[in-house]
Structures are given as structure tokens and as C-alpha cells.
Design a protein around this motif. Structure first.
Motif, PDB file in Angstrom:
ATOM      1  N   MET A   1      66.929  12.117  53.951  1.00  0.00           N
ATOM      2  CA  MET A   1      68.064  12.237  53.081  1.00  0.00           C
ATOM      3  C   MET A   1      68.087  13.642  52.499  1.00  0.00           C
ATOM      4  O   MET A   1      67.176  14.030  51.784  1.00  0.00           O
ATOM      5  N   PRO A   2      69.077  14.406  52.777  1.00  0.00           N
ATOM      6  CA  PRO A   2      69.179  15.756  52.222  1.00  0.00           C
ATOM      7  C   PRO A   2      69.445  15.718  50.709  1.00  0.00           C
ATOM      8  O   PRO A   2      70.195  14.881  50.228  1.00  0.00           O
ATOM      9  N   VAL A   3      68.792  16.622  50.011  1.00  0.00           N
ATOM     10  CA  VAL A   3      68.979  16.769  48.567  1.00  0.00           C
ATOM     11  C   VAL A   3      69.182  18.248  48.290  1.00  0.00           C
ATOM     12  O   VAL A   3      68.536  19.090  48.906  1.00  0.00           O
ATOM     13  N   SER A   4      70.064  18.556  47.376  1.00  0.00           N
ATOM     14  CA  SER A   4      70.260  19.968  47.037  1.00  0.00           C
ATOM     15  C   SER A   4      70.080  20.156  45.534  1.00  0.00           C
ATOM     16  O   SER A   4      70.328  19.251  44.749  1.00  0.00           O
ATOM     17  N   ILE A   5      69.594  21.337  45.171  1.00  0.00           N
ATOM     18  CA  ILE A   5      69.448  21.691  43.768  1.00  0.00           C
ATOM     19  C   ILE A   5      70.005  23.098  43.578  1.00  0.00           C
ATOM     20  O   ILE A   5      70.030  23.900  44.509  1.00  0.00           O
ATOM     21  N   SER A   6      70.413  23.365  42.375  1.00  0.00           N
ATOM     22  CA  SER A   6      70.922  24.698  42.048  1.00  0.00           C
ATOM     23  C   SER A   6      69.834  25.476  41.325  1.00  0.00           C
ATOM     24  O   SER A   6      69.193  24.959  40.412  1.00  0.00           O
ATOM     25  N   LEU A   7      69.627  26.707  41.744  1.00  0.00           N
ATOM     26  CA  LEU A   7      68.621  27.572  41.138  1.00  0.00           C
ATOM     27  C   LEU A   7      69.266  28.870  40.703  1.00  0.00           C
ATOM     28  O   LEU A   7      70.200  29.357  41.351  1.00  0.00           O
ATOM     29  N   THR A   8      68.732  29.426  39.639  1.00  0.00           N
ATOM     30  CA  THR A   8      69.156  30.763  39.262  1.00  0.00           C
ATOM     31  C   THR A   8      68.541  31.733  40.275  1.00  0.00           C
ATOM     32  O   THR A   8      67.638  31.357  41.043  1.00  0.00           O
ATOM     33  N   ASP A   9      68.998  32.965  40.275  1.00  0.00           N
ATOM     34  CA  ASP A   9      68.423  33.968  41.177  1.00  0.00           C
ATOM     35  C   ASP A   9      66.926  34.131  40.935  1.00  0.00           C
ATOM     36  O   ASP A   9      66.141  34.233  41.877  1.00  0.00           O
ATOM     37  N   GLU A  10      66.534  34.141  39.669  1.00  0.00           N
ATOM     38  CA  GLU A  10      65.121  34.294  39.324  1.00  0.00           C
ATOM     39  C   GLU A  10      64.308  33.099  39.809  1.00  0.00           C
ATOM     40  O   GLU A  10      63.206  33.258  40.349  1.00  0.00           O
ATOM     41  N   GLU A  11      64.825  31.890  39.627  1.00  0.00           N
ATOM     42  CA  GLU A  11      64.137  30.701  40.104  1.00  0.00           C
ATOM     43  C   GLU A  11      64.002  30.722  41.624  1.00  0.00           C
ATOM     44  O   GLU A  11      62.959  30.362  42.166  1.00  0.00           O
ATOM     45  N   GLN A  12      65.042  31.172  42.295  1.00  0.00           N
ATOM     46  CA  GLN A  12      65.029  31.270  43.755  1.00  0.00           C
ATOM     47  C   GLN A  12      63.950  32.256  44.213  1.00  0.00           C
ATOM     48  O   GLN A  12      63.189  31.979  45.130  1.00  0.00           O
ATOM     49  N   ARG A  13      63.868  33.411  43.553  1.00  0.00           N
ATOM     50  CA  ARG A  13      62.854  34.409  43.910  1.00  0.00           C
ATOM     51  C   ARG A  13      61.446  33.853  43.686  1.00  0.00           C
ATOM     52  O   ARG A  13      60.558  34.009  44.522  1.00  0.00           O
ATOM     53  N   LEU A  14      61.243  33.205  42.552  1.00  0.00           N
ATOM     54  CA  LEU A  14      59.933  32.650  42.229  1.00  0.00           C
ATOM     55  C   LEU A  14      59.542  31.562  43.229  1.00  0.00           C
ATOM     56  O   LEU A  14      58.421  31.567  43.755  1.00  0.00           O
ATOM     57  N   ALA A  15      60.451  30.658  43.520  1.00  0.00           N
ATOM     58  CA  ALA A  15      60.164  29.572  44.458  1.00  0.00           C
ATOM     59  C   ALA A  15      59.898  30.120  45.863  1.00  0.00           C
ATOM     60  O   ALA A  15      58.972  29.681  46.544  1.00  0.00           O
ATOM     61  N   SER A  16      60.696  31.058  46.281  1.00  0.00           N
ATOM     62  CA  SER A  16      60.504  31.655  47.608  1.00  0.00           C
ATOM     63  C   SER A  16      59.175  32.387  47.701  1.00  0.00           C
ATOM     64  O   SER A  16      58.473  32.308  48.719  1.00  0.00           O
TER      65      SER A  16
END
Length: 73
Positions: A1-16
Motif C-alpha cells: 500500500m503506497p503512503v505519502s508524506i509531506s516534508l519540508t526541504d530541510e526534512e527531505q535533506r536530513l532524511a535523504s
């Protein structure tokens, strides 16, 4: 089941960055983090329930030093 979340740019950089450091995909990083947290929360709830039952039964804990002394350790 696909799930999506919204991240800020900073959250995206940190997670990546986290995923890259651990050589896993971003999807896998989120999946691992989610299930680790879920397991921790579940274990904590089970421990709380066990403690409540322990106390409800009138049991009491005591310092480990007392047990050692009784055993001559």
C-alpha cells in the motif's frame, strides 16, 4: 500500500542524508524508523500493563543488594 508524506526541504535533506549514510533507500529508512518506533511503543505499553498487574497483586520490589546478601554474594 503506497503512503505519502509531506516534508519540508530541510526534512527531505536530513532524511535523504540518513538513508545515504546507511546505504538504504529513503522508503526503507522511513519504514525502518516507523516500525522501530511502533515496536518500542508496543513494548512500553506491555511493560506498563505488567507493572500495573504486579502492583495490583500486592507485590513489591526490593533492592537487588538484599537478594545478593540473602544469597551470600
Amino acid at each position: 500500500m503506497p503512503v505519502s508524506i509531506s516534508l519540508t526541504d530541510e526534512e527531505q535533506r536530513l532524511a535523504s542524508s540518513y538513508a545515504r549514510i546507511h546505504s538504504i533507500s529513503l522508503d526503507e529508512a522511513f519504514k525502518q524508523a516507523f516500525f522501530e518506533r511502533l515496536e518500542d511503543e508496543y513494548d512500553l505499553q506491555i511493560a506498563r500493563e505488567a507493572l500495573e498487574e504486579y502492583e495490583r497483586d500486592g507485590r513489591k520490589s526490593r533492592p537487588i543488594e538484599e537478594l545478593w546478601q540473602e544469597c551470600g554474594l
